[in-house]
Enzyme design. Structure first.
Site, PDB file in Angstrom:
ATOM      1  N   ARG A  90       8.855 -21.598 -16.431  1.00 60.64           N
ATOM      2  CA  ARG A  90       7.830 -22.636 -16.579  1.00 60.64           C
ATOM      3  C   ARG A  90       8.515 -23.985 -16.488  1.00 60.64           C
ATOM      4  O   ARG A  90       9.546 -24.206 -17.124  1.00 60.64           O
ATOM      5  CB  ARG A  90       7.150 -22.522 -17.936  1.00 60.64           C
ATOM      6  N   GLU A  91       7.945 -24.884 -15.724  1.00 59.05           N
ATOM      7  CA  GLU A  91       8.499 -26.236 -15.655  1.00 59.05           C
ATOM      8  C   GLU A  91       8.506 -26.834 -17.065  1.00 59.05           C
ATOM      9  O   GLU A  91       7.614 -26.578 -17.862  1.00 59.05           O
ATOM     10  CB  GLU A  91       7.656 -27.100 -14.720  1.00 59.05           C
ATOM     11  N   ASN A 108       0.441 -14.624 -12.912  1.00 60.30           N
ATOM     12  CA  ASN A 108      -0.096 -15.992 -12.904  1.00 60.30           C
ATOM     13  C   ASN A 108      -1.626 -15.983 -12.927  1.00 60.30           C
ATOM     14  O   ASN A 108      -2.251 -16.803 -13.596  1.00 60.30           O
ATOM     15  CB  ASN A 108       0.423 -16.771 -11.692  1.00 60.30           C
ATOM     16  N   LYS A 140      -5.399 -22.451 -24.978  1.00 56.22           N
ATOM     17  CA  LYS A 140      -5.710 -23.847 -25.320  1.00 56.22           C
ATOM     18  C   LYS A 140      -6.712 -24.375 -24.305  1.00 56.22           C
ATOM     19  O   LYS A 140      -6.408 -24.467 -23.113  1.00 56.22           O
ATOM     20  CB  LYS A 140      -4.439 -24.696 -25.258  1.00 56.22           C
ATOM     21  N   CYS A 163       1.760 -23.851  -9.348  1.00 56.48           N
ATOM     22  CA  CYS A 163       1.626 -22.387  -9.269  1.00 56.48           C
ATOM     23  C   CYS A 163       0.210 -21.859  -9.456  1.00 56.48           C
ATOM     24  O   CYS A 163      -0.318 -21.201  -8.557  1.00 56.48           O
ATOM     25  CB  CYS A 163       2.553 -21.742 -10.292  1.00 56.48           C
ATOM     26  N   LYS A 192      -2.493 -22.608  -6.727  1.00 55.10           N
ATOM     27  CA  LYS A 192      -2.072 -22.022  -5.440  1.00 55.10           C
ATOM     28  C   LYS A 192      -2.093 -20.493  -5.511  1.00 55.10           C
ATOM     29  O   LYS A 192      -2.623 -19.831  -4.611  1.00 55.10           O
ATOM     30  CB  LYS A 192      -0.657 -22.536  -5.148  1.00 55.10           C
TER      31      LYS A 192
HETATM   32  C1  UDX Z   1       3.370 -21.212 -14.537  1.00 54.14           C
HETATM   33  C2  UDX Z   1       3.674 -19.891 -15.264  1.00 54.14           C
HETATM   34  O1  UDX Z   1       3.500 -20.079 -16.676  1.00 54.14           O
HETATM   35  C3  UDX Z   1       5.099 -19.432 -14.951  1.00 54.14           C
HETATM   36  O2  UDX Z   1       5.360 -18.169 -15.562  1.00 54.14           O
HETATM   37  C4  UDX Z   1       5.257 -19.308 -13.429  1.00 54.14           C
HETATM   38  O3  UDX Z   1       6.574 -18.956 -13.083  1.00 54.14           O
HETATM   39  C5  UDX Z   1       4.884 -20.627 -12.742  1.00 54.14           C
HETATM   40  O4  UDX Z   1       3.557 -21.029 -13.145  1.00 54.14           O
HETATM   41  P1  UDX Z   1       3.973 -23.801 -14.882  1.00 54.14           P
HETATM   42  O5  UDX Z   1       3.220 -24.050 -13.618  1.00 54.14           O
HETATM   43  O6  UDX Z   1       5.299 -24.444 -15.080  1.00 54.14           O
HETATM   44  O7  UDX Z   1       4.238 -22.209 -15.051  1.00 54.14           O
HETATM   45  O8  UDX Z   1       3.021 -24.256 -16.087  1.00 54.14           O
HETATM   46  P2  UDX Z   1       2.335 -23.603 -17.378  1.00 54.14           P
HETATM   47  O9  UDX Z   1       3.068 -24.026 -18.575  1.00 54.14           O
HETATM   48  O10 UDX Z   1       2.056 -22.186 -17.202  1.00 54.14           O
HETATM   49  O11 UDX Z   1       0.929 -24.408 -17.365  1.00 54.14           O
HETATM   50  C6  UDX Z   1       0.075 -24.385 -16.233  1.00 54.14           C
HETATM   51  C7  UDX Z   1      -1.172 -25.227 -16.474  1.00 54.14           C
HETATM   52  O12 UDX Z   1      -2.035 -24.627 -17.417  1.00 54.14           O
HETATM   53  C8  UDX Z   1      -0.899 -26.638 -17.004  1.00 54.14           C
HETATM   54  O13 UDX Z   1      -1.747 -27.535 -16.329  1.00 54.14           O
HETATM   55  C9  UDX Z   1      -1.262 -26.557 -18.474  1.00 54.14           C
HETATM   56  O14 UDX Z   1      -1.676 -27.791 -18.994  1.00 54.14           O
HETATM   57  C10 UDX Z   1      -2.416 -25.560 -18.434  1.00 54.14           C
HETATM   58  N1  UDX Z   1      -2.610 -24.805 -19.688  1.00 54.14           N
HETATM   59  C11 UDX Z   1      -1.640 -23.970 -20.149  1.00 54.14           C
HETATM   60  C12 UDX Z   1      -3.827 -24.905 -20.371  1.00 54.14           C
HETATM   61  O15 UDX Z   1      -4.741 -25.649 -19.961  1.00 54.14           O
HETATM   62  N2  UDX Z   1      -4.006 -24.160 -21.504  1.00 54.14           N
HETATM   63  C13 UDX Z   1      -3.047 -23.321 -21.982  1.00 54.14           C
HETATM   64  O16 UDX Z   1      -3.299 -22.662 -23.021  1.00 54.14           O
HETATM   65  C14 UDX Z   1      -1.827 -23.219 -21.285  1.00 54.14           C
END
Ligand code: UDX
Length: 428
Positions: free
Chosen positions: A152-153, A206, A249, A258, A261
């Site tokens: 995760r970023e 994902n 959340k 990710c 897409k």
């Molecule tokens: C994601 C996956 O978590 C990771 O395993 C994969 O390798 C790449 O894609 P990332 O894109 O870095 O990682 O972000 P992540 O922390 O998963 O959040 C994605 C989006 O969901 C964000 O916009 C975040 O704000 C939103 N989010 C996340 C929510 O709205 N509610 C949540 O409970 C969790």
């Protein structure tokens, strides 16, 4: 082991730095000259906690070598990772041109048996296509494999050093053995499987996480209708270990490089295999509607947006990153500007990226500036820093003390005590 990694983005660079820190010898390839120059000087071209320190350490030990040259990196490598981008093309499918270009460049330099591993997120069958490209050009034996990345970023180094699982998709026992050995110092479960299954595990993971987010967003919308509190609902659900408390959340919908897409790509993979993935279609639609719902809340709170001054806290797609790809925050701000709103925004890390993407946006050096004579302030990214602003003083600077919190970051009772009209997602 000797490793070559193609693509110095979040996945490639983090993997390179982590493998180098585990004692492997790593070449990191990218076609972008400026990026390679930046990396050689020990700087990371994007914001990612812990990565600059790890990069510098590996560079000084000589275990990580950034390069533009395939002929330098490929001939000796035992394992070659493809970590290039697979952005969304116009029709929503993954654009695989960088993956296939990397395969061709590898093939031309292959001098001995190597395992060529795809880490980029790709539709089922892509790694087989990579194999066919390489087979036509290379004159030596090789294996292909798929090891999807789950980092995760904002947490990339930690996730790569502490993976929950390592998925290894191979066609031969030899490739499986090589990859198990390569990862032996890392914790987490191992899933050894065939290549197509490994490819789909990434999309399924994902898509499932995106489903959790869209689900809780719909529950939040329902909570608003029936006057209940989504946070208590999420807590009550999440304590059941079969559900789990993470990714429940509610907010303004998911963004990033990710989820948007990968959900669309998986939907299309299903469609092109004559399967209608109804649930995923709804997940994608709910995510878009959630952004629109938030815009509706802003309209209802301030009236016609024309000429209204709006402050926006947060531009990145989530906290702890400067990445604005598919950011719900930017999408909403764009709509506000198109409806005549005048938006001043602040993000601790993403100001510069956002300004490049949306030149009409005014970016502020400090969050406090977003409050000056504004009709409302919006919270669009879940940076914890925004919790600790001097709210009493800031209220006095606003034209109308309205805070619309798209991330449920603040406490509704406290905000009302400070004298704000406070609106959030799914909370009474
Ligand atoms: C994601 C996956 O978590 C990771 O395993 C994969 O390798 C790449 O894609 P990332 O894109 O870095 O990682 O972000 P992540 O922390 O998963 O959040 C994605 C989006 O969901 C964000 O916009 C975040 O704000 C939103 N989010 C996340 C929510 O709205 N509610 C949540 O409970 C969790």
């Amino acid at each position: 082991m000797k490793i070559a990694i193609i693509g110095a983005g979040y996945v490639g660079l983090t993997s390179a730095a982590v493998f180098a820190s585990l004692g492997h010898s790593v070449w990191l390839l990218d076609k972008d000259k400026i990026k390679i120059k930046t990396l050689k000087s020990g700087r990371v071209p994007f914001y990612e906690p812990e990565l600059p320190e790890l990069l510098k350490k590996s560079l000084s030990k000589g275990s990580l070598k950034p390069t533009l040259s395939f002929s330098e990196a490929i001939p000796d490598a035992d394992v070659i990772f493809i970590c290039v981008g697979t952005p969304m093309s116009k029709n929503g499918e993954a654009d695989l041109s960088q993956v296939f270009a990397a395969a061709e460049s590898i093939a031309k330099q292959l001098k001995k048996y190597s395992v060529i591993v795809n880490k980029s997120t790709v539709p089922t069958g892509t790694t087989e296509r990579v194999k066919n490209i390489i087979r036509k050009i290379a004159g030596v034996s090789f294996d292909v494999a798929s090891c999807p990345e789950f980092l995760r970023e904002g947490n990339a180094v930690y996730n790569t050093l502490n993976p929950d699982r390592i998925v290894i998709g191979t066609e031969t026992k030899c490739a499986e053995k090589v990859l198990l050995r390569l990862h032996e110092k890392l914790p987490g479960g191992r899933v050894t499987t065939d290549i197509r299954t490994a490819e789909i595990i990434k999309y399924a993971s994902n898509a499932f996480l995106a489903t959790k987010i869209s689900f809780i967003n719909e529950i939040a919308n329902l909570c608003e209708e029936v006057g209940t509190n989504v946070e208590d609902v999420a807590l009550g659900m999440g304590l059941d270990p079969r559900i789990g408390k993470d990714f429940l959340k509610p907010g303004i919908g998911y963004g990033g490089s990710c989820f948007p897409k990968d959900t669309r790509a998986l939907h299309l993979i299903a469609h092109s295999n004559s399967y209608t993935f109804k649930l995923l279609k709804a997940v994608i639609e709910v995510n878009q509607t959630q952004r629109r719902n938030f815009l509706g809340k802003v309209r209802r709170a301030v009236g016609d947006l024309k000429g209204k001054k709006i402050g926006a806290l947060g531009l990145a797609f989530k906290n702890n990153t400067d990445d604005i790809r598919e950011s719900a925050a930017l999408n909403i701000i764009d709509w506000l500007i198109k409806e005549g709103g005048r938006v001043k925004a602040f993000d601790p890390k993403a100001n510069a990226n956002a300004k490049k993407n949306l030149p009409a946006l005014t970016v502020c050096k400090k969050p406090e500036e977003c409050f000056l004579k504004t009709d409302a302030v919006l919270i669009l990214t879940e940076w914890p820093d925004f919790k600790f602003l001097p709210w009493t003083a800031l209220k006095k600077k606003m034209r109308h003390p309205i805070v619309i919190d798209g991330r449920n970051l603040l406490d509704p009772i406290e905000m009302r005590k400070f004298g704000f009209k406070y609106i959030s997602v799914g909370r009474p």
